[in-house]
Design an enzyme around this catalytic site. Structure first.
Site, PDB file in Angstrom:
ATOM      1  N   TYR A  25       0.642  -1.041   0.097  1.00 26.98           N
ATOM      2  CA  TYR A  25       0.129   0.118   0.044  1.00 26.98           C
ATOM      3  C   TYR A  25       0.909   1.242   0.065  1.00 26.98           C
ATOM      4  O   TYR A  25       1.896   1.306   0.182  1.00 26.98           O
ATOM      5  CB  TYR A  25      -1.080  -0.079   1.111  1.00 26.98           C
ATOM      6  CG  TYR A  25      -0.717  -0.023   2.530  1.00 26.98           C
ATOM      7  CD1 TYR A  25       0.450   0.123   2.979  1.00 26.98           C
ATOM      8  CD2 TYR A  25      -1.902  -0.415   3.330  1.00 26.98           C
ATOM      9  CE1 TYR A  25       0.613   0.041   4.408  1.00 26.98           C
ATOM     10  CE2 TYR A  25      -1.530  -0.550   4.829  1.00 26.98           C
ATOM     11  CZ  TYR A  25      -0.342  -0.150   5.516  1.00 26.98           C
ATOM     12  OH  TYR A  25      -0.151  -0.373   6.604  1.00 26.98           O
ATOM     13  N   GLU A  26      -0.123   2.456  -0.172  1.00 22.83           N
ATOM     14  CA  GLU A  26       0.824   3.604  -0.402  1.00 22.83           C
ATOM     15  C   GLU A  26       1.707   3.621  -1.693  1.00 22.83           C
ATOM     16  O   GLU A  26       2.795   4.382  -1.636  1.00 22.83           O
ATOM     17  CB  GLU A  26       1.543   3.923   0.998  1.00 22.83           C
ATOM     18  CG  GLU A  26       0.635   3.929   2.396  1.00 22.83           C
ATOM     19  CD  GLU A  26      -0.723   4.802   2.082  1.00 22.83           C
ATOM     20  OE1 GLU A  26      -0.872   5.503   1.175  1.00 22.83           O
ATOM     21  OE2 GLU A  26      -1.519   4.566   3.091  1.00 22.83           O
TER      22      GLU A  26
END
Lengths: 601, 601
Positions: free
Chosen positions: A440-441
């Site tokens: 994620y990110e």
């Protein structure tokens, strides 16, 4: 049940000795961070995380979050009570600006505490953690009114925040988002669309949740140039700050995930929800990147936070579990078997964990200091220099840190043998929780392209040249030394591999950008390896200086030097292999068409 | 929901072209394996696995096994029906001896089918898979009576078998087991103790379960020299083969595991259960190793079975999911975005998967052929040669195969971005299931010590010298060739690294055995890399020969050559880095005492 002790001694070493935070005492915010205050914050936060947050980590994994029939979400047992304690102690406000009620202390301290929170309970830490990203965006781009309305309560963690980017059909490629923002004519917008993977999207920890949402205004360009950012509170906020009506956003479901079960990852449905634009129309991507850069450093910390807690438990197991005998003869002849700690292969895994965790801690906290200096350094030049360096390091901290952090967590699980696979021991949770940080990110492939496609070439390669100069000079200065010399020589060789890889990109990637894409992930790992090497050279140097003064905790400093040596001999050699892979380019990688990947019966 | 297609084309390539099974037609059991029969077995088994077993894999993970109040265990929905079909089709009997009702075909075919079973449903495959280990031990060490009583039904999978080694306080170090075997005076023994981690320990698939149990007779030496092996049926078997009374063994609980939920991993309590000794008293370890070696090859197959099914799903996702644009310009300008298949970093992960899976398949099936030749080759010398080579390769297939198989499965999950972390997509199950293979049947650290501590030095290093000679000669023969030459040169370089590492062990490990322990895991990986390199050189050579004849499936052979090139440039370079780590020895690895690993506050 696994246990966790915040490694406060090592954190204090990094903050006080490696980064020498006291030497920045004349900068704003640093004055209050006196050595006593630093020690108090680190020790008290460490205590809270070790005692309160770690105790509910396994229950969070077992129970997960529950979406109730009315669409509300109940967090796991103990989360709400712990969160109230967390808010009361102010652990989420350490480095938030005083202007909005924060404690205004350096990010170095805030990040140090974030590590403890994440090691103790990553799923819990994400609730206030995501809020930090939303706060950064509002500080940078929000109107004065928005700041006044939301920031004090968000910084106090009275309300929490979220980041709403991903939609079912797009994540990395945000130009494709479909969520619409229709002007209401009163300055507000009606937001309609579906967002997925929204961490902490709905929960029972706070009365309100402030969503920051990417959406498109009517007629906006069909690309990332057409994205705007909106603030959309779960409960509308009256001008006096009191809560008004429920807004048109609701949790459609909670995702079933591999890990971080204690965090409610939601599908959020926006059905004409009222929102207000943050910053300029169609400039949402820039605002999003402000959230994102803060979040990426936070995710980098998550990477080694799980390998750290996994390491601690692996050490305890290795000292307790007895199987077989030392290869050099029984270590404890009176016992039926020796602790597995005596076996070199177990020690290899533990030393890998120690070398990585301590190195990453140094790197992440140095990164935090650079964030501080970006805002607070005395001169424009110093601020720009810090900004340039942290821009370069962010994808490395996120990408390399989480790749390797996951590997280390897996190896710590391996120390347990069969018991590592049994859920009660808790090691599989660390592995499953660590896994998300690579994704994620911005997946680590995206980090690699950020590093190689954007950061490397930016301003004529100024950032990477500054990095090479810095590492090169520190190696040169250490090379004559009996203790530091061998470490520096190995680091210099790895740096040479990185320089050669950089040169190869320069000579080949212009003609064929696929060569860059094919080598970017390798490059990110090479740079992770050299950067941690720099951290270890610096730490060994400080340890050596301290040892000359016959300190009380001689063993601590001796371990630093031994671990630096281990790092040099066990991590740095990979740089050469990675360079060879990188220099193979993209031709064979891209040679096969899709039919060659189909499974032929 | 994920899907699976048995890669039968590639399996037929390996069996028919790489291994040229037809050329062994004069050996016992190989006659029946005609090319037609081979194709039929591979294709039909592949169909069954793809259609029946894969369909219940995800449900197996979700539901797991249930221990009922009466101690019985219910397998997941669909398992019993699928198992009945499995038994009826005889997929578990392919390479079992005809003498006991098996089909007597080469292990190559049995292993090929095992891969399909495991890819489709690893937890399911373990039920018949463990039985194979128990069968091997009974064939090798059982009395004629035991063979007659148990083998036909076990081989027909009318009954299943288990291996009972581990106890709560010991796994690797079996000398410490506490389970007691008290003579009953009638030739049988009363077995009492607790065994843990017993895969398929209790279930509803068959009327009886034949447990093979390690236990100690009264006064047995307190070491591995005091272990005996017993056969302990769940339900006692009358002399006529009919079922008698329930024996004193029961399932105390089912373990909560990270993965393979569809397999019932049991705590088994033996409370004076009646058992009969298999083989000689105190010689149980040798019998156990017969089970173990069969099981280790099976686990090696599991390693790449999960990376294979994960790869197939990653390919499908990469072709379907659209995000961003090719670095070289839009590949499909009319669409809003290109499939992520165009991105080099995605292609890197897919090519890693392809190169590893196909290479490991070749290695594992070559290993199976060596197992066949160990028993069936025409001359004593050829049998001994095969035995020597498979002894050397077994820890590599198990250790390197499962380490790298796990890494590949993780990368295939990475291709999915955030969706890879969501359970419905099924990728996290492949990762969680793959993880166990690095642990059980001897952790990979144990495999590394088996390779370096036992196999390398055995008979004056005859096995490794034979390996070096073989690889060296094949490199030399290929070096002049335009296509094969560059691959052979890189393999020769990696082989040189392995030879140097071997030499380093010879020169240093005698004086300090910790040097061996410190480098064993690195060595195992170096050898995995060179061995797969050899497979790719051989496959490229066959592909080249075929291409000269303008075959129908030209693309298949061209892909083999491109993948061989990719393997050479992307996998082989690691051998050099690993050698440097190995040559660093154990000094810094073992320098720190336990206090240096404690977390200091």
């Amino acid at each position: 049940m696994p246990s966790y002790t915040a490694p406060t001694r090592d954190t204090r070493f990094i903050v006080n000795e490696l980064l020498d935070l006291a030497s920045y005492g004349d900068l704003p915010g640093f004055q209050s961070a006196t050595p006593d205050m630093i020690d108090t914050v680190i020790n008290e936060a460490g205590k809270f995380c070790s005692e309160v947050l770690a105790a509910i980590n396994q229950a969070g994994d077992e129970h997960g979050c529950t979406r109730n029939e009315d669409g509300s979400v109940t967090t796991p047992p103990g989360f709400k009570a712990a969160f109230d304690q967390f808010v009361e102690s102010g652990w989420g406000t350490i480095s938030a600006p005083e202007e909005f009620g924060g404690q205004g202390m350096p990010h170095v301290l805030g990040f140090a505490v974030e590590e403890f929170i994440s090691s103790a309970n990553q799923a819990f830490g994400m609730y206030p953690g995501l809020t930090n990203g939303a706060v950064s965006a509002l500080i940078a781009k929000g109107s004065d009114e928005q700041k006044a309305l939301y920031l004090p309560k968000m910084i106090a963690n009275e309300w929490l925040g979220t980041m709403n980017l991903t939609e079912p059909h797009c994540g990395t490629d945000l130009g494709m988002i479909r969520t619409k923002a229709q002007p209401n004519g009163d300055g507000s917008y009606a937001i309609t669309g579906t967002k997925i993977f929204i961490s902490a999207g709905e929960h029972d920890l706070t009365d309100n949740i402030i969503h920051l949402v990417l959406a498109k205004t009517p007629g906006a360009p069909d690309s990332t140039k057409g994205i705007s950012l909106f603030v959309v509170p779960k409960v509308l906020v009256n001008d006096d700050g009191s809560l008004g009506d429920r807004n048109g956003v609701s949790c459609g479901s909670i995702e079933h995930k591999m890990g971080i079960h204690g965090n409610s990852t939601c599908v959020l449905n926006y059905d004409g929800a009222t929102g207000w634009m943050v910053g300029e129309e169609n400039k949402g991507l820039a605002a999003m990147f402000i959230m994102m850069n803060a979040a990426r450093l936070g995710v980098g910390i998550q990477g080694y936070s799980q390998s750290e807690v996994a390491y601690q438990n692996a050490v305890a197991y290795a000292l307790d579990r007895r199987q077989g005998r030392a290869l050099t003869g029984p270590a404890e002849p009176e016992a039926q078997a020796d602790p597995i700690f005596v076996h070199p292969d177990v020690r290899r895994m533990l030393m890998d964990g120690k070398a990585f965790n301590e190195g990453m801690r140094a790197l992440a906290l140095w990164g935090a200091l650079l964030v501080d200096l970006t805002h607070k350094a005395a001169t424009e030049e110093a601020r720009a220099e810090a900004d340039q360096m942290i821009g370069l390091l962010t994808p490395v901290i996120k990408g390399y840190g989480t790749d390797k952090g996951f590997d280390v967590a897996v190896n710590m699980q391996q120390v347990f043998g069969g018991h590592g696979y049994i859920r009660e021991w808790g090691m599989d949770q660390f592995v499953r929780d660590a896994r998300i940080a690579q994704i994620y990110e911005g997946t680590n492939g995206v980090q690699a392209m950020d590093l190689c496609g954007r950061k490397l070439g930016s301003k004529g390669g100024a950032a990477i040249q500054a990095f090479f100069k810095m590492v090169g000079e520190e190696c040169a200065a250490a090379k004559g030394d009996e203790t530091l010399g061998p470490i520096a020589e190995k680091l210099e060789k790895a740096l040479g591999e990185q320089q050669a890889a950089t040169m190869w990109f320069m000579q080949n990637a212009m003609a064929n950008p696929n060569h860059l894409g094919a080598g970017a992930h390798h490059y990110m790992h090479i740079m992770g390896i050299t950067t941690l090497g720099l951290m270890w050279l610096r730490m060994a140097k400080i340890a050596q200086e301290n040892l000359a003064g016959l300190p009380d905790d001689k063993a601590f400093y001796e371990a630093k030097i031994a671990t630096a040596r281990y790092y040099a001999e066990r991590f740095l050699p990979d740089a050469g292999a990675l360079r060879r892979k990188l220099e193979a380019g993209s031709d064979n990688m891209m040679a096969l068409g899709e039919e060659a990947f189909a499974t032929a019966a």
